[in-house]
Design a protein around this motif. Sequence first.
Motif, PDB file in Angstrom:
ATOM      1  N   UNK A 118      41.647  30.535  55.180  1.00 54.09           N
ATOM      2  CA  UNK A 118      41.945  31.483  56.269  1.00 54.09           C
ATOM      3  C   UNK A 118      41.808  32.933  55.809  1.00 54.09           C
ATOM      4  N   UNK A 119      42.064  33.197  54.523  1.00 57.05           N
ATOM      5  CA  UNK A 119      41.849  34.567  54.033  1.00 57.05           C
ATOM      6  C   UNK A 119      40.360  34.915  54.118  1.00 57.05           C
ATOM      7  N   UNK A 120      39.524  33.973  53.685  1.00 53.32           N
ATOM      8  CA  UNK A 120      38.073  34.220  53.715  1.00 53.32           C
ATOM      9  C   UNK A 120      37.614  34.442  55.159  1.00 53.32           C
ATOM     10  N   UNK A 121      38.163  33.617  56.082  1.00 56.16           N
ATOM     11  CA  UNK A 121      37.823  33.802  57.505  1.00 56.16           C
ATOM     12  C   UNK A 121      38.223  35.181  57.990  1.00 56.16           C
ATOM     13  N   UNK A 122      39.453  35.594  57.627  1.00 55.27           N
ATOM     14  CA  UNK A 122      39.941  36.851  58.209  1.00 55.27           C
ATOM     15  C   UNK A 122      39.174  38.045  57.646  1.00 55.27           C
ATOM     16  N   UNK A 123      38.604  37.903  56.439  1.00 52.40           N
ATOM     17  CA  UNK A 123      37.833  39.023  55.890  1.00 52.40           C
ATOM     18  C   UNK A 123      36.332  38.864  56.121  1.00 52.40           C
ATOM     19  N   UNK A 124      35.955  37.848  56.905  1.00 45.75           N
ATOM     20  CA  UNK A 124      34.541  37.631  57.212  1.00 45.75           C
ATOM     21  C   UNK A 124      33.842  38.894  57.713  1.00 45.75           C
ATOM     22  N   UNK A 130      29.790  44.622  54.662  1.00 47.69           N
ATOM     23  CA  UNK A 130      29.477  45.124  53.320  1.00 47.69           C
ATOM     24  C   UNK A 130      28.277  44.391  52.716  1.00 47.69           C
ATOM     25  N   UNK A 131      27.617  43.547  53.517  1.00 43.71           N
ATOM     26  CA  UNK A 131      26.479  42.750  53.024  1.00 43.71           C
ATOM     27  C   UNK A 131      26.837  41.904  51.811  1.00 43.71           C
ATOM     28  N   UNK A 132      28.006  41.294  51.866  1.00 47.51           N
ATOM     29  CA  UNK A 132      28.448  40.481  50.737  1.00 47.51           C
ATOM     30  C   UNK A 132      28.463  39.005  51.111  1.00 47.51           C
ATOM     31  N   UNK A 133      28.035  38.180  50.176  1.00 46.40           N
ATOM     32  CA  UNK A 133      28.162  36.739  50.359  1.00 46.40           C
ATOM     33  C   UNK A 133      29.467  36.315  49.678  1.00 46.40           C
ATOM     34  N   UNK A 134      30.285  35.532  50.382  1.00 49.59           N
ATOM     35  CA  UNK A 134      31.525  35.049  49.766  1.00 49.59           C
ATOM     36  C   UNK A 134      31.288  33.633  49.254  1.00 49.59           C
ATOM     37  N   UNK A 135      31.386  33.449  47.944  1.00 44.59           N
ATOM     38  CA  UNK A 135      31.166  32.111  47.369  1.00 44.59           C
ATOM     39  C   UNK A 135      32.502  31.429  47.117  1.00 44.59           C
ATOM     40  N   UNK A 136      32.557  30.125  47.389  1.00 48.16           N
ATOM     41  CA  UNK A 136      33.778  29.346  47.119  1.00 48.16           C
ATOM     42  C   UNK A 136      33.521  28.441  45.938  1.00 48.16           C
ATOM     43  N   UNK A 137      34.491  28.374  45.025  1.00 51.60           N
ATOM     44  CA  UNK A 137      34.378  27.426  43.924  1.00 51.60           C
ATOM     45  C   UNK A 137      35.730  26.723  43.824  1.00 51.60           C
ATOM     46  N   UNK A 155      48.727  38.284  49.361  1.00 50.33           N
ATOM     47  CA  UNK A 155      48.222  38.488  47.988  1.00 50.33           C
ATOM     48  C   UNK A 155      46.707  38.314  47.950  1.00 50.33           C
ATOM     49  N   UNK A 156      46.231  37.168  48.460  1.00 53.51           N
ATOM     50  CA  UNK A 156      44.792  36.880  48.349  1.00 53.51           C
ATOM     51  C   UNK A 156      43.990  37.796  49.274  1.00 53.51           C
ATOM     52  N   UNK A 157      44.588  38.159  50.388  1.00 51.99           N
ATOM     53  CA  UNK A 157      43.896  39.067  51.302  1.00 51.99           C
ATOM     54  C   UNK A 157      43.691  40.434  50.632  1.00 51.99           C
ATOM     55  N   UNK A 158      44.744  40.927  49.977  1.00 48.25           N
ATOM     56  CA  UNK A 158      44.616  42.222  49.276  1.00 48.25           C
ATOM     57  C   UNK A 158      43.560  42.159  48.183  1.00 48.25           C
ATOM     58  N   UNK A 159      43.579  41.064  47.409  1.00 46.13           N
ATOM     59  CA  UNK A 159      42.630  40.968  46.281  1.00 46.13           C
ATOM     60  C   UNK A 159      41.198  40.834  46.785  1.00 46.13           C
ATOM     61  N   UNK A 160      41.013  40.015  47.829  1.00 48.28           N
ATOM     62  CA  UNK A 160      39.646  39.835  48.330  1.00 48.28           C
ATOM     63  C   UNK A 160      39.158  41.106  49.033  1.00 48.28           C
ATOM     64  N   UNK A 161      40.079  41.784  49.699  1.00 52.74           N
ATOM     65  CA  UNK A 161      39.700  43.032  50.363  1.00 52.74           C
ATOM     66  C   UNK A 161      39.261  44.062  49.309  1.00 52.74           C
ATOM     67  N   UNK A 162      40.023  44.158  48.217  1.00 50.62           N
ATOM     68  CA  UNK A 162      39.622  45.081  47.133  1.00 50.62           C
ATOM     69  C   UNK A 162      38.261  44.696  46.565  1.00 50.62           C
ATOM     70  N   UNK A 163      38.056  43.378  46.365  1.00 50.84           N
ATOM     71  CA  UNK A 163      36.776  42.919  45.800  1.00 50.84           C
ATOM     72  C   UNK A 163      35.630  43.360  46.721  1.00 50.84           C
ATOM     73  N   UNK A 164      35.848  43.245  48.054  1.00 49.39           N
ATOM     74  CA  UNK A 164      34.799  43.632  49.004  1.00 49.39           C
ATOM     75  C   UNK A 164      34.614  45.145  49.021  1.00 49.39           C
ATOM     76  N   UNK A 165      35.740  45.888  48.963  1.00 48.39           N
ATOM     77  CA  UNK A 165      35.651  47.344  49.073  1.00 48.39           C
ATOM     78  C   UNK A 165      35.063  47.973  47.814  1.00 48.39           C
TER      79      UNK A 165
END
Length: 262
Positions: A118-124, A130-137, A155-165
């Motif tokens: 759901x974090x990945x969905x919400x930051x889709x 940002x032209x980023x591909x989100x990979x899942x492992x 927590x994960x939303x903040x970290x993924x948002x930073x990674x994208x930004x």
Amino acid sequence: ERVYRVSASSVGHGTDLFVLVFKDQSEARRIDRMRADFIANASHELRTPLASISGFIETLRGPARNDPAAREQFLQIMQNQTSRMARLIDDLLSLSRLEMKPYLKAGARVDLRQTLESVIDSLGPLARDSNLVVERDFAEGQFAVPGDRDELFQVFENLLENACKYGQSGGRVSVSVAPGGTVAEPTVDVTIRDFGPGIPEEHIPRITERFYRVDVETSRAQKGTGLGLSIVKHILTRHNARMSIRSELGKGAAFTVHLPAN
Ligand code: ADP
């Protein structure tokens, strides 16, 4: 510097015997100082957009009164500044809410696989913009840990948002989950990685401090408040979890959260 409060009381009557009580107050002083610093920082962060809004109101009343194009531009800036203040207030409220309920509800378990999806969905939308591909492992198996679902989501939303930004130039970001720790103390490890510029080593130890930013201009441009990682740290402490940060300049940054499995 150690500061002690010393109090003396006489024991019994007519004797010269005193009991001295030493109480370490340097910790209390440190906390007072941190609180004062925090209030000063927060006020400064709120004052900056407010000063800008106030300046533009003046201009709109005066020189720009009859200039529709300038008016539109200034109103847009004022709107951005109000959004910035709103984000800051939301983050300050999150921090104060976390401080007011220091203990987690016992017994609840969080399904990390589902939470990460759901974090990945919400930051889709942010990733797409940002032209980023989100990979899942995601490793095989169920990953349920004790904790609060909304807090771990944050927590994960903040970290993924930073990674994208901050890692936008890397073209991709990755989210992985796998078992970790030791047999005696098993953990579930979630890593959020980007392939952007990374974080200079000397900044890493301070990056979770409130209002600490490697580059204030970049953070502002990215709609940052400087509070995201301190909220993350707060939540992880409540979960008895650790976070490790690795980064190689020019190659990206990886934030791993180690959550106790039991
Ligand atoms: P902000 O609201 O500024 O993003 P954070 O507390 O989330 O605040 O992050 C603090 C600072 O850490 C950011 O301003 C940025 O300088 C740096 N940072 C965080 N994540 C990354 C990342 N993935 N890559 C590079 N720098 C990062």
